[in-house]
Write a protein that holds these residues in place. Structure first.
Motif, PDB file in Angstrom:
ATOM      1  N   ASP A   5       0.833  -1.209   0.000  1.00 23.08           N
ATOM      2  CA  ASP A   5       0.000   0.000   0.000  1.00 23.08           C
ATOM      3  C   ASP A   5       0.866   1.257   0.000  1.00 23.08           C
ATOM      4  OD1 ASP A   5      -2.332  -1.469  -0.025  1.00 23.08           O
ATOM      5  OD2 ASP A   5      -2.683  -1.283   2.129  1.00 23.08           O
ATOM      6  N   GLU A  91      -9.033   5.574  -0.960  1.00 21.76           N
ATOM      7  CA  GLU A  91     -10.111   4.593  -0.792  1.00 21.76           C
ATOM      8  C   GLU A  91     -10.373   3.841  -2.092  1.00 21.76           C
ATOM      9  OE1 GLU A  91     -13.142   7.104   0.955  1.00 21.76           O
ATOM     10  OE2 GLU A  91     -12.446   6.603   2.987  1.00 21.76           O
ATOM     11  N   GLY A  94      -8.221   1.012  -2.494  1.00 19.68           N
ATOM     12  CA  GLY A  94      -8.445  -0.058  -1.529  1.00 19.68           C
ATOM     13  C   GLY A  94      -7.694   0.120  -0.221  1.00 19.68           C
ATOM     14  N   ILE A  95      -7.224   1.317   0.038  1.00 14.46           N
ATOM     15  CA  ILE A  95      -6.494   1.588   1.271  1.00 14.46           C
ATOM     16  C   ILE A  95      -7.500   2.033   2.330  1.00 14.46           C
ATOM     17  CG2 ILE A  95      -4.756   3.076   2.345  1.00 14.46           C
ATOM     18  CD1 ILE A  95      -3.449   3.136  -0.516  1.00 14.46           C
ATOM     19  N   GLU A  96      -7.540   1.280   3.417  1.00 16.17           N
ATOM     20  CA  GLU A  96      -8.473   1.601   4.491  1.00 16.17           C
ATOM     21  C   GLU A  96      -7.901   2.708   5.359  1.00 16.17           C
ATOM     22  OE1 GLU A  96     -10.261  -1.610   6.687  1.00 16.17           O
ATOM     23  OE2 GLU A  96      -9.906  -2.987   5.017  1.00 16.17           O
ATOM     24  N   LEU A  97      -8.706   3.727   5.584  1.00 11.64           N
ATOM     25  CA  LEU A  97      -8.300   4.854   6.415  1.00 11.64           C
ATOM     26  C   LEU A  97      -9.173   4.914   7.656  1.00 11.64           C
ATOM     27  CD1 LEU A  97      -8.054   7.564   3.602  1.00 11.64           C
ATOM     28  CD2 LEU A  97      -6.207   6.180   4.547  1.00 11.64           C
ATOM     29  N   SER A  98      -8.569   5.264   8.763  1.00 10.49           N
ATOM     30  CA  SER A  98      -9.351   5.443   9.991  1.00 10.49           C
ATOM     31  C   SER A  98     -10.065   6.797   9.915  1.00 10.49           C
ATOM     32  CB  SER A  98      -8.424   5.409  11.217  1.00 10.49           C
ATOM     33  OG  SER A  98      -7.599   6.566  11.232  1.00 10.49           O
ATOM     34  N   SER A  99     -11.070   6.968  10.751  1.00 11.28           N
ATOM     35  CA  SER A  99     -11.768   8.251  10.776  1.00 11.28           C
ATOM     36  C   SER A  99     -10.810   9.364  11.218  1.00 11.28           C
ATOM     37  CB  SER A  99     -12.998   8.188  11.679  1.00 11.28           C
ATOM     38  OG  SER A  99     -12.629   7.866  12.996  1.00 11.28           O
TER      39      SER A  99
END
Length: 173
Positions: A5, A91, A94-99
């Protein structure tokens, strides 16, 4: 983010050298902050700094070296949307980000600092930016000569705490 990533995000950086240096500065500040009792993930600071500097966006033309912001008043408003665009691209990759990351990236581009992570990436980006000739408020600025000048610039941003600026100074001295 994992190594793959990070490589993908790095390929989207506006200026890969500056983006990577900003991420390294953010990590150094986060390490010092963590050692000073703050609850912060050093890797999260690094990753967030990388993501906020993604540049393969519809507005990336405003970051080209010859682009004259003084002739394009819309550039400042477009720059404020850069964070939202960076989040969207991450996003889509496909990269998950925290709030917390999303809030930090979006707010940073709007000149706000709602959380510790945003404060760290804002300080890191400022520390990197002031080492180069730059345009600020339509005026050419020479690189900062030393930490005293960097600290003066950081203190102009009222959303940054003196304590975090001091932590950055310790981390980067």
């Amino acid at each position: 983010m994992n190594k793959k990533d990070r490589a993908i995000v790095a390929s989207f950086l506006i200026d890969s050298e500056k983006g990577l240096r900003t991420a390294q500065i953010a990590m150094a500040i986060a390490i010092k902050a963590k050692n000073s009792g703050y609850k912060i993930s050093c890797e999260l600071a690094y990753d967030t700094a990388l993501i906020m500097n993604m540049g393969q966006l519809p507005i990336s033309y405003i970051y080209e070296k010859d682009f004259d912001w003084s002739k394009h008043p819309e550039a400042r408003n477009l720059n404020r949307k850069h964070g939202e665009e960076s989040v969207k691209i991450a996003e889509q990759l496909g990269i998950e980000l925290s709030s917390e990351q999303i809030d930090a990236i979006v707010a940073h581009c709007k000149g706000e600092c709602p959380n510790l992570l945003c404060e760290i990436i804002t300080i890191a980006e400022t520390c990197e930016a002031v080492t180069h000739t730059r345009v600020y408020n339509n005026r050419s600025k020479k690189p900062a000569k030393d930490w005293t000048e960097v600290e003066i610039i950081l203190r102009e941003n009222k959303s940054l705490s003196y304590e975090m600026i001091s932590i950055a100074k310790e981390a980067l001295s």
